[in-house]
Structure formats: C-alpha cells, structure tokens
Design an enzyme around this catalytic site. Sequence first.
Site, mmCIF file in Angstrom:
data_model
loop_
_atom_site.group_PDB
_atom_site.id
_atom_site.type_symbol
_atom_site.label_atom_id
_atom_site.label_comp_id
_atom_site.label_asym_id
_atom_site.label_seq_id
_atom_site.Cartn_x
_atom_site.Cartn_y
_atom_site.Cartn_z
ATOM 1 N N LYS A 206 0.832 -1.209 0.000
ATOM 2 C CA LYS A 206 0.000 0.000 0.000
ATOM 3 C C LYS A 206 0.865 1.256 0.000
ATOM 4 C CE LYS A 206 -4.196 -2.210 1.417
ATOM 5 N NZ LYS A 206 -5.203 -2.517 2.431
ATOM 6 N N ARG A 246 -2.999 -10.116 5.061
ATOM 7 C CA ARG A 246 -3.362 -10.286 3.643
ATOM 8 C C ARG A 246 -2.221 -9.724 2.801
ATOM 9 N NH1 ARG A 246 -5.782 -7.244 -0.237
ATOM 10 N NH2 ARG A 246 -7.240 -8.261 -1.636
HETATM 11 N N1 PMM Z 1 -7.198 -4.306 0.886
HETATM 12 C C1 PMM Z 1 -7.530 -4.382 -0.418
HETATM 13 C C2 PMM Z 1 -8.545 -5.249 -0.867
HETATM 14 N N2 PMM Z 1 -9.220 -6.031 -0.003
HETATM 15 N N3 PMM Z 1 -9.574 -6.765 2.205
HETATM 16 C C3 PMM Z 1 -9.297 -6.687 3.513
HETATM 17 N N4 PMM Z 1 -9.978 -7.441 4.403
HETATM 18 N N5 PMM Z 1 -8.312 -5.869 3.999
HETATM 19 C C4 PMM Z 1 -7.587 -5.054 3.180
HETATM 20 O O1 PMM Z 1 -6.718 -4.314 3.687
HETATM 21 C C5 PMM Z 1 -7.880 -5.092 1.783
HETATM 22 C C6 PMM Z 1 -8.893 -5.980 1.331
HETATM 23 C C7 PMM Z 1 -6.802 -3.511 -1.403
HETATM 24 O O2 PMM Z 1 -5.564 -4.039 -1.743
HETATM 25 P P1 PMM Z 1 -5.248 -4.770 -3.148
HETATM 26 O O3 PMM Z 1 -5.870 -3.914 -4.245
HETATM 27 O O4 PMM Z 1 -3.752 -4.775 -3.224
HETATM 28 O O5 PMM Z 1 -5.836 -6.124 -3.121
#
Ligand code: PMM
Length: 273
Positions: A206, A246
């Site tokens: 991020k 994650r």
């Molecule tokens: N961040 C993203 C997408 N889904 N779900 C949860 N539970 N927590 C998060 O911090 C989260 C998520 C965005 O990140 P990406 O686009 O790199 O997948």
Amino acid sequence: MGIVNVTPDSFSDGGSYLDPEAAIAHGLELAEAGAAVIDVGGESTRPGADPVDADEELRRVLAVVRGVAGQTAVAVSIDTTKAVVARAALDAGAVMVNDVSGGTADPDMLALVAQTGSAYVAMHTRGTPRTMQSEARYASVVREVGDELRSRVERALAAGVDPRALLADPGIGFAKTGEHNLALLRALPDLAARVGVPLMVGTSRKSFLAHLMAAATDADDDRRGRDDATLATTVWCFERGATLVRVHDVAGSRRAVDLLDALERATPEGMAA
Ligand code: PMM
C-alpha cells in the site's frame, strides 16, 4: 492470506491475473508457498475506483474460485461486498467472505453469511472507494475505527454469523491517511481489545509504505521496496496480536513469519547449537 486480484485496475497487480488460467495458477502457487487462505477478488477497491456490477464480478471470479478450490485443500475466500457474488463463490467452493464494507454495502450480506455458516471478515471503511479518502477525518482514529468496527462486528453477530469464524480488519488505506494507518498499526493490541474478535490486517504494497521506506532507508519506492516494507509490517502485526495478514508476496511473508516463530521458540542453548 494470499491475494489473487482478478481485476484490470488493482493498484499493485491489476491486469496480471485477468485470464482465469493465470489467476488459478497464481492462486495455486500462493497455496504452495504456504498461504492459509487464498483471497480471490474481482472488484478493485483502490481509492477512486469505479464500481463493477455483479455480472462482471462473477464473470471474473467464479471460474477462479472453482479452479483454486478444486485443486488445493487451502481455504478460498471471496473478496466482495455483494451477497449474490458471495453466494455463487461459496457454492463454487469458497469458505470465507472478505467484505471490505463490513456488511454495510449490501443488506443481504450478513444473513447470507449466517445462513451458509461461512467465515467472515468485517473490514472498516467509510463511504465507497470513490468517496472514502474525503472521509479520512478522525479526532481519535484508534477510538473511532475501534468503535465503528465493533458495531460492525455486533451487527454480524446479531445476524447469526458464527463468532468462531469472524475476523475484524481495520482497513489500512480505506478512508485513512498515511498517518492514520501508522497510528492504527501502532495501536493494534488496543484495537483488538476494543473490537473483541481476532484481527486481520492488510498492508501489502500500500502507498503509505512508500513514506515509511523514505523515512527509514534511501531505497526507491519500487515493488521490491514495498515488499520489504510489507514484510516489516507483517512481522509487526503478528507480534502485536494479528491473526491473519493479507499479502501479495506469500513466500516472503511465510519465511518472515516462520523466522519469527523460530525466534520465539529459541532458547539460548538452542541458538548456540
Ligand atoms: N485491501 C484491499 C482489498 N481487499 N480486504 C481486507 N480485508 N483488507 C484489506 O486491507 C484489503 C482488502 C486492497 O488491496 P489490493 O488492491 O492490493 O488487493
């Protein structure tokens, strides 16, 4: 939790896994690398992203969920805010719903999770990906995110979601500035106590990590730097009580976490030997 974004526009891996075969192969690779859960998502949640309708989201994720769930024993999660997408993914073999809206986007979501008995991640955000950054205003970010997350957890429990299969996530980068993100990471034990269920955290690649890197090193803000910074935050989160993180780079995270375990178990005699 390893990430498979089947989207053209996610900020770090958008477009890489739009082809279902490539997405399935990537999911299986993450399972092999030691992920406990594979999270499949078909709608980008980056700030400003346009919403995707349920048909398009299903077209992106369903074959991927089915393919990954059918070829590994590792749990598959569906990253969606829509009950119809969650239902189809659960039918296709997913066992967890990762809802970045924490049950606020779709009035049918919590009842569906309760009825199917699936695991559930309730994440904190405000507004939608289009509007969330204008809602990043807090007098006390830890208290307010904690209270808002607790109320999402309570709604989920009241709807009948299994308390043993419920995780809460502070939503790093969702309606938060870089400073808010850091404040939440520093206060994880306090946040866990306020929320009352195990925490999951997502910092992977991020943008706030670029500032952390700049403050700590002279490295450029590139993929490698963000993965290094993600490892530091991953270890930090597990040290402060998180249950699940994650991440995109499962192999690196797995090594870092195994090393952390070894450090915790090591005795002076064991280290000397
Ligand atoms: N961040 C993203 C997408 N889904 N779900 C949860 N539970 N927590 C998060 O911090 C989260 C998520 C965005 O990140 P990406 O686009 O790199 O997948």
